[in-house]
Design an enzyme around this catalytic site. Structure first.
Site, short mmCIF file in Angstrom:
data_model
loop_
_atom_site.label_atom_id
_atom_site.label_comp_id
_atom_site.label_asym_id
_atom_site.label_seq_id
_atom_site.Cartn_x
_atom_site.Cartn_y
_atom_site.Cartn_z
N THR A 51 20.76 1.90 -40.32
CA THR A 51 20.05 1.65 -41.22
C THR A 51 18.47 1.29 -40.52
O THR A 51 17.31 1.91 -40.90
CB THR A 51 20.05 0.55 -42.08
OG1 THR A 51 21.51 0.37 -42.70
CG2 THR A 51 19.40 0.33 -43.21
N THR A 52 18.45 0.78 -39.48
CA THR A 52 17.34 0.25 -38.51
C THR A 52 16.67 1.86 -37.94
O THR A 52 15.51 1.68 -37.77
CB THR A 52 17.70 -0.77 -37.27
OG1 THR A 52 18.36 -1.84 -38.04
CG2 THR A 52 16.31 -0.98 -36.62
N TYR A 96 25.70 2.17 -53.67
CA TYR A 96 25.34 3.06 -54.87
C TYR A 96 26.49 3.25 -55.89
O TYR A 96 26.30 2.97 -57.04
CB TYR A 96 24.35 4.00 -54.86
CG TYR A 96 23.71 4.63 -56.14
CD1 TYR A 96 22.82 4.03 -56.77
CD2 TYR A 96 24.33 5.79 -56.70
CE1 TYR A 96 22.41 4.24 -57.82
CE2 TYR A 96 23.78 5.98 -57.88
CZ TYR A 96 22.69 5.25 -58.61
OH TYR A 96 22.39 5.76 -59.61
N TYR A 119 30.98 -1.18 -41.45
CA TYR A 119 29.68 -2.00 -41.41
C TYR A 119 29.62 -2.56 -42.88
O TYR A 119 29.58 -1.72 -43.73
CB TYR A 119 28.71 -1.09 -41.14
CG TYR A 119 27.29 -1.80 -41.25
CD1 TYR A 119 26.93 -3.18 -41.16
CD2 TYR A 119 25.96 -0.69 -41.38
CE1 TYR A 119 25.71 -3.33 -41.51
CE2 TYR A 119 24.84 -1.27 -41.58
CZ TYR A 119 24.76 -2.60 -41.63
OH TYR A 119 23.29 -3.24 -41.82
N ARG A 165 22.49 -4.76 -48.79
CA ARG A 165 22.02 -3.56 -48.79
C ARG A 165 22.79 -2.56 -49.93
O ARG A 165 22.08 -1.56 -50.52
CB ARG A 165 22.14 -2.69 -47.52
CG ARG A 165 21.06 -3.33 -46.42
CD ARG A 165 19.91 -2.57 -46.55
NE ARG A 165 18.84 -2.77 -45.44
CZ ARG A 165 17.69 -2.18 -45.01
NH1 ARG A 165 17.58 -1.11 -45.60
NH2 ARG A 165 17.15 -2.66 -44.15
N LYS A 187 30.98 -4.80 -38.14
CA LYS A 187 29.62 -5.32 -38.39
C LYS A 187 29.43 -5.93 -39.67
O LYS A 187 29.55 -5.48 -40.46
CB LYS A 187 28.67 -4.22 -37.97
CG LYS A 187 27.07 -4.91 -38.12
CD LYS A 187 26.17 -3.80 -38.00
CE LYS A 187 24.69 -4.47 -38.14
NZ LYS A 187 23.71 -3.08 -38.17
N ILE A 199 25.24 -6.94 -33.53
CA ILE A 199 24.70 -5.60 -33.34
C ILE A 199 23.21 -6.07 -33.99
O ILE A 199 22.91 -6.23 -35.11
CB ILE A 199 25.32 -4.70 -34.10
CG1 ILE A 199 26.66 -4.38 -33.90
CG2 ILE A 199 24.41 -3.50 -34.44
CD1 ILE A 199 27.57 -3.33 -34.64
#
Length: 292
Positions: free
Chosen positions: A46-47, A109, A135, A140, A163, A204
């Protein structure tokens, strides 16, 4: 193959002025992060603005970073999405780039139930020889991968860790029930020390773009039993952790890199650059922390 270390950085994706990917700068950034203490890199998480990168851009970034630092640290490719078949296709193609593992986000989503999450990750893991890190980031994705489902998935041989951005109780449940060798990394810089206290392996990180040595120092102090020292470092770093996430990540970490003399270019829409007020607030935090 390099091992997955305790301090892994979720790398930003450098962009040229026209918002094309700057692969040369990505290689430079990877080398800079390793030099400052990162023991692994996540590319196109995402980063790294993964939602706006094409599959071909992701694969070229994997190749670029592996070529730059893959003989020193583990390079982990973010190949997860809310589409199981698409995730499998990208993961299989990613194997050919030389990366050492993949990071698989919970499908966002479409919000599958726990059995759907289990079947999704199982299908992806069984499609690849690469080690897989789950993750879980409910803030999010709007879906939480429960401790029970994580522990089911931990029985799959090449699912090697998670993560985790859940609450501390969930983290402790996972660590208590996981098989030997299954690792938990914090997905939240500010939770690193509390997670370590209940048995997590590492973090992370986003903040390690600018405070990598300090984070290594905190982790090592805790592991050496110098808990008071680790706690003091945590408190000192906490304003940086909070400051970098005052706006949607990675807006402010890209601004922070520019402030520290390593600009990585703009963001892709729908993200936009930090406002003057946001930049000023971040600068004040970084100056107080001694980063600038």
């Amino acid at each position: 193959m390099p091992t997955f270390g305790r301090l892994i950085t979720a790398m930003v994706t450098p962009m040229n002025a026209d918002r094309t990917v700057d692969y040369d700068r990505a290689a430079e950034l990877a080398r800079r992060l390793v030099a400052s203490g990162s023991e692994g890199l996540v590319v196109t998480g995402t980063t790294g603005e993964s939602p706006t990168l094409s599959a071909d851009e992701k694969l070229k970034l994997f190749e670029t970073v592996v070529r730059a630092v893959g003989d020193q640290v583990a390079v982990i490719g973010g190949t997860g999405s809310y589409n199981t078949e698409e995730t499998i296709r990208l993961t299989r193609r990613a194997e050919e780039t030389g990366i050492h593992g993949v990071l698989l986000v919970t499908p966002y989503y479409n919000k599958p139930p726990q059995e759907g999450l289990y079947q999704h990750f199982k299908a992806v893991a069984e499609s690849t020889k690469l080690p897989c890190i789950l993750y879980n980031v409910p803030s999010r994705t709007s879906v939480n991968l429960s401790a029970a489902t994580t522990l089911r998935l931990a029985q799959i041989p090449n699912i090697v860790g998670i993560k985790e951005c859940g609450d501390l109780t969930q983290v402790a449940e996972i660590i208590s029930g996981a098989p030997e060798g299954f690792r938990v990394w914090s997905g939240d810089d500010a939770a690193t020390l509390p997670y370590l206290a209940v048995g997590a392996y590492g973090v992370i990180s986003v903040a390690s773009h600018v405070v990598g040595p300090q984070m290594q120092e905190m982790i090592r102090a805790y592991l050496a039993g110098r808990v008071d020292e680790a706690a003091a470092l945590h408190r000192r770093l906490l304003p940086v952790f909070k400051g970098l996430f005052a706006v949607t990540n990675p807006v402010l970490v890209k601004a922070a890199l520019e402030m520290t003399g390593f600009p990585v270019g703009p963001l892709r829409l729908p993200l936009v650059e930090a406002s003057p007020q946001e930049r000023e607030a971040l600068r004040a935090v970084l100056e107080k922390a001694g980063v600038l």
